[in-house]
Scaffold this active site. Structure first.
Site, PDB file in Angstrom:
ATOM      1  N   HIS A 161      47.718  43.426  32.885  1.00 35.52           N
ATOM      2  CA  HIS A 161      47.798  44.882  32.663  1.00 35.52           C
ATOM      3  C   HIS A 161      49.120  45.230  31.977  1.00 35.52           C
ATOM      4  CE1 HIS A 161      45.302  44.904  36.553  1.00 35.52           C
ATOM      5  NE2 HIS A 161      44.493  45.423  35.645  1.00 35.52           N
TER       6      HIS A 161
ATOM      7  N   LEU B 100      44.307  35.814  34.670  1.00 42.21           N
ATOM      8  CA  LEU B 100      44.797  36.781  35.654  1.00 42.21           C
ATOM      9  C   LEU B 100      43.712  37.802  35.952  1.00 42.21           C
ATOM     10  CD1 LEU B 100      48.511  37.543  34.758  1.00 42.21           C
ATOM     11  CD2 LEU B 100      47.504  35.629  35.981  1.00 42.21           C
TER      12      LEU B 100
ATOM     13  N   ARG C  68      41.347  40.328  41.374  1.00 40.91           N
ATOM     14  CA  ARG C  68      40.529  39.678  42.408  1.00 40.91           C
ATOM     15  C   ARG C  68      41.066  38.301  42.786  1.00 40.91           C
ATOM     16  NH1 ARG C  68      36.106  42.773  39.861  1.00 40.91           N
ATOM     17  NH2 ARG C  68      35.227  44.085  41.490  1.00 40.91           N
TER      18      ARG C  68
END
Ligand code: PAF
Length: 289
Positions: free
Chosen positions: A37, A184, A187
């Protein structure tokens, strides 16, 4: 960093920034941020003057037997990470603000959403596209960024923007991996150490298909078999290995543009990964396993 939870305040913030001539980059997330992210945030910073990151675990995209209630959430941690990465605005609406009532109008995602992930998770992409459309209406970004790991989602969002004329660009950024190849994902946090080791079967399967293709095998059926054999490692329940084009259509003979997508359960956790054959998998030395 500005933190906003109301939809009207979010829209007002963007409009004030745009009135000053600033371009808005947007990274939609469900939180529990990881380096994948944050790389999207870095890229948004290159493409825009202001970066908005949203954190919202969207109930519409989870099936009744899925992990909505236990999906990892830690807004304090997300706040710290977003701030450290110089996000300008963190948009974290409550469910009651996003869905004051159960929505009766939803985005129908079409046949591209009925295969691969959509086949196993019916209704998932309608839920994704509905919330993404709402977020685009509220945030009004100039550019929005999505990770390549969820390639079917990224392709469908591109179609959403094109088909419904949203006035923004979509950028799809490469998957970020740990040094040992694991993609990545929020979860990954569900995995025990043993399961984490087993989970490497996904990237190993992608590599096995890639190597076989580079070795001269171009028949999709043979490559798919190779991928399934590698994916079927101890502790892993393979769901699919698929060789498709950008429209999610299965191919018979592969090319450098063919996408290999894999999905498997490791313990109770569902994981997905993919690679474009011509691009291969590169571990990212900035991320430690
Ligand atoms: O990829 C995700 O995290 C979600 O599907 C998204 C795009 C934020 C929509 O809820």
């Amino acid at each position: 960093m500005q933190e906003i939870s109301s939809l009207s305040a979010m829209r007002a913030w963007t409009r004030a920034e745009k009135a000053r001539g600033r371009r808005i980059g947007f990274v939609p997330t469900m939180g529990f941020l990881h380096e994948g992210h944050l790389r999207l945030v870095d890229r948004a910073r290159e493409l825009a003057d202001r970066v908005v990151l949203s954190v919202f675990v969207n109930p519409l995209q989870f099936g009744p037997q899925e992990d909505f209630s236990r999906y990892p959430r830690d807004l304090d941690r997300d706040r710290r990470l977003a701030h450290a990465r110089s996000v300008d605005c963190l948009f974290a609406p409550e469910r009651s603000a996003m869905y004051p009532a159960d929505p009766i109008a939803r985005v129908a995602a079409g046949p591209m959403a009925d295969v691969l992930e959509g086949k196993i998770r019916p209704g998932h992409f309608s839920g994704v596209l509905t919330v993404v459309a709402k977020l685009f209406h509220v945030v009004e970004p100039d550019v929005a960024l999505f990770g390549r790991k969820d390639f079917q989602q990224a392709m469908l969002v591109q179609r959403l923007v094109r088909d419904l004329d949203f006035p923004l660009e979509i950028e799809v950024a490469p998957t970020v991996r740990e040094l040992d190849g694991l993609a990545l994902s929020s979860r990954n946090t569900y995995l025990s150490p043993d399961e984490r080791r087993s989970a490497l079967a996904l990237s190993r399967a992608l590599r096995a298909v890639e190597q076989a293709w580079r070795g001269g095998q171009a028949e999709a059926a043979a490559l798919q078999k190779k991928g399934m054999e590698t994916l079927a490692a101890p502790g892993v329940q393979p769901e699919y290995v698929a060789l498709v084009d950008e429209a999610m259509q299965p191919v018979e003979r592969v090319t450098a543009k063919t996408i290999v997508a894999v999905a498997a359960r490791v313990g109770a956790t569902r994981l997905i990964d993919n690679v474009v054959l011509g691009e291969g998998i590169a571990a990212d030395p900035a991320v430690r396993a």
